[in-house]
Design an enzyme around this catalytic site. Structure first.
Site, short mmCIF file in Angstrom:
data_model
loop_
_atom_site.label_atom_id
_atom_site.label_comp_id
_atom_site.label_asym_id
_atom_site.label_seq_id
_atom_site.Cartn_x
_atom_site.Cartn_y
_atom_site.Cartn_z
N HIS A 18 -36.24 40.90 -17.12
CA HIS A 18 -36.52 40.89 -18.50
C HIS A 18 -35.50 41.56 -19.12
O HIS A 18 -35.00 41.28 -20.33
CB HIS A 18 -37.79 42.02 -18.90
CG HIS A 18 -39.13 41.24 -18.29
ND1 HIS A 18 -39.60 42.01 -17.41
CD2 HIS A 18 -39.87 40.25 -18.70
CE1 HIS A 18 -40.78 41.25 -17.02
NE2 HIS A 18 -40.86 40.32 -17.89
N GLN A 71 -41.44 26.24 -17.18
CA GLN A 71 -41.71 26.98 -18.45
C GLN A 71 -40.63 26.43 -19.45
O GLN A 71 -41.00 26.17 -20.53
CB GLN A 71 -41.97 28.33 -18.08
CG GLN A 71 -42.15 29.08 -19.38
CD GLN A 71 -42.90 30.46 -19.27
OE1 GLN A 71 -43.87 30.87 -19.33
NE2 GLN A 71 -41.81 31.50 -19.32
P1 AMP Z 1 -43.15 37.35 -17.72
O1 AMP Z 1 -43.15 38.88 -18.46
O2 AMP Z 1 -43.36 37.24 -16.46
O3 AMP Z 1 -44.01 36.45 -18.69
O4 AMP Z 1 -41.62 36.84 -18.17
C1 AMP Z 1 -40.98 37.12 -19.42
C2 AMP Z 1 -39.62 36.33 -19.38
O5 AMP Z 1 -38.69 37.03 -18.34
C3 AMP Z 1 -39.71 34.93 -18.72
O6 AMP Z 1 -39.04 34.14 -19.78
C4 AMP Z 1 -39.43 34.80 -17.58
O7 AMP Z 1 -38.71 33.62 -16.96
C5 AMP Z 1 -38.44 35.92 -17.60
N1 AMP Z 1 -38.18 36.41 -16.10
C6 AMP Z 1 -39.12 36.99 -15.12
N2 AMP Z 1 -38.48 37.11 -13.92
C7 AMP Z 1 -37.11 37.06 -14.14
C8 AMP Z 1 -35.95 36.81 -13.27
N3 AMP Z 1 -36.24 37.59 -12.02
N4 AMP Z 1 -34.77 36.75 -13.82
C9 AMP Z 1 -34.77 36.38 -15.01
N5 AMP Z 1 -35.87 36.19 -16.10
C10 AMP Z 1 -36.93 36.38 -15.42
#
Ligand code: AMP
Length: 288
Positions: free
Chosen positions: A35, A151
């Site tokens: 994030h 996504q």
């Molecule tokens: P989430 O809180 O899991 O819905 O993730 C929020 C955003 O963070 C989404 O766009 C995810 O794709 C991104 N995200 C989650 N994990 C990672 C990661 N390891 N590297 C980069 N972006 C991430």
């Protein structure tokens, strides 16, 4: 940094800044360095950075997954603040879905492939909350992680089909030193499950490596990836896929941009990951 909950307060806070180049980073909280990478790029590119923190029940299939989803509100706010976030929208369930809310966005075939096979309606839930976020915040830029590659394709389609005036940015996957893609769900892993959790990325890398050495046949590549995972009894493979990176259609032979992806269960924790090859899109930013 301002933190708001209600839609009315969100609108008030945005009204004063509507002239500025606005970026949004949608999250479900439980923040980690993935994030943080999104926030850092958004901070650099935008004058006003809004983050959202909302565990969206509409995108969860099983109640157990929703109730066990990690939460760390205080740490999250510190991370948002340190990343230079201007405004956090942290709504309650009823702020987002008041009584008698019943409209849903129905995504098309993109959403039914890969993850969609195992998580029916998941992307409809994602699309529904994103419509609200885009409509309320009216960002110029929206930041998403490559970690959830499908996504990003669904979001791109949503933006195109519903004419949202927002530019999608995709930030490369952030990993821990052992290769495991950082994820909120990693917190649910026991220390002894960690090495099993790293196997998915190892398998994807074996596939990519073999492809880079000339193997184009996807059945052979899938088998090679599976051979990395099968010996570990603690890993249950849900799917392993080699698909067209943009259409998400399963491939027999690699002839263009592809995404190697998979989902595994380590006991009750579901992990996903992917590696891209031949993808060169504007908006794909390496994680810093
Ligand atoms: P989430 O809180 O899991 O819905 O993730 C929020 C955003 O963070 C989404 O766009 C995810 O794709 C991104 N995200 C989650 N994990 C990672 C990661 N390891 N590297 C980069 N972006 C991430």
């Amino acid at each position: 940094m301002e933190i708001v909950r209600s839609v009315a307060n969100l609108k008030d806070s945005l009204a004063n800044n509507s002239e500025l180049k606005m970026g949004v980073v949608p999250t479900m909280g439980a923040l980690h360095k993935g994030h943080k990478a999104l926030l850092d790029v958004a901070r650099k590119e935008c004058k006003f950075m809004v983050a959202t923190s909302f565990v969206n029940p509409l995108q969860f299939g099983r109640e157990a997954d929703l109730s066990s989803y990690p939460r760390s509100r205080d740490e999250d706010m510190t991370i948002f603040e340190q990343a230079g976030t201007d405004l956090v929208w942290e709504p309650s369930f009823t702020d987002v879905y008041p009584d008698q809310f019943e409209t849903r966005v129905k995504m098309g075939v993109f959403a039914e492939k890969l993850e969609g096979i195992y998580r029916p309606n998941h992307f409809d839930g994602v699309a529904t909350i994103l419509c609200k976020i885009f409509n309320l915040i009216r960002p110029h830029m929206a930041y998403f992680g490559q970690k959830d590659w499908q996504q990003t394709r669904v979001v791109q389609k949503l933006i195109y089909d519903l004419n949202f005036d927002v530019e999608l940015r995709v930030i490369g996957t952030v990993r821990d030193t052992d290769g495991l893609a950082v994820s909120s769900r990693n917190r649910l892993l026991l220390p002894e499950q960690r090495s099993s959790a790293t196997k998915l990325y190892k398998a994807l890398k074996v596939g990519i490596h073999s492809f880079q050495h000339g193997e184009l046949d996807c059945d052979i590549l899938r088998k090679k990836m599976l051979d990395v995972l099968i010996p570990d009894e603690d890993v249950r493979v849900e799917y392993l896929s080699i698909a067209d990176a943009f259409e998400l259609v399963e491939l027999k032979k690699i002839r263009g941009p592809a995404v190697f992806s998979g989902a595994v269960w380590i006991d009750k924790v579901r992990l996903i990951d992917n590696v891209l090859c031949g993808v060169d899109i504007e908006g794909l930013v390496d994680a810093t």
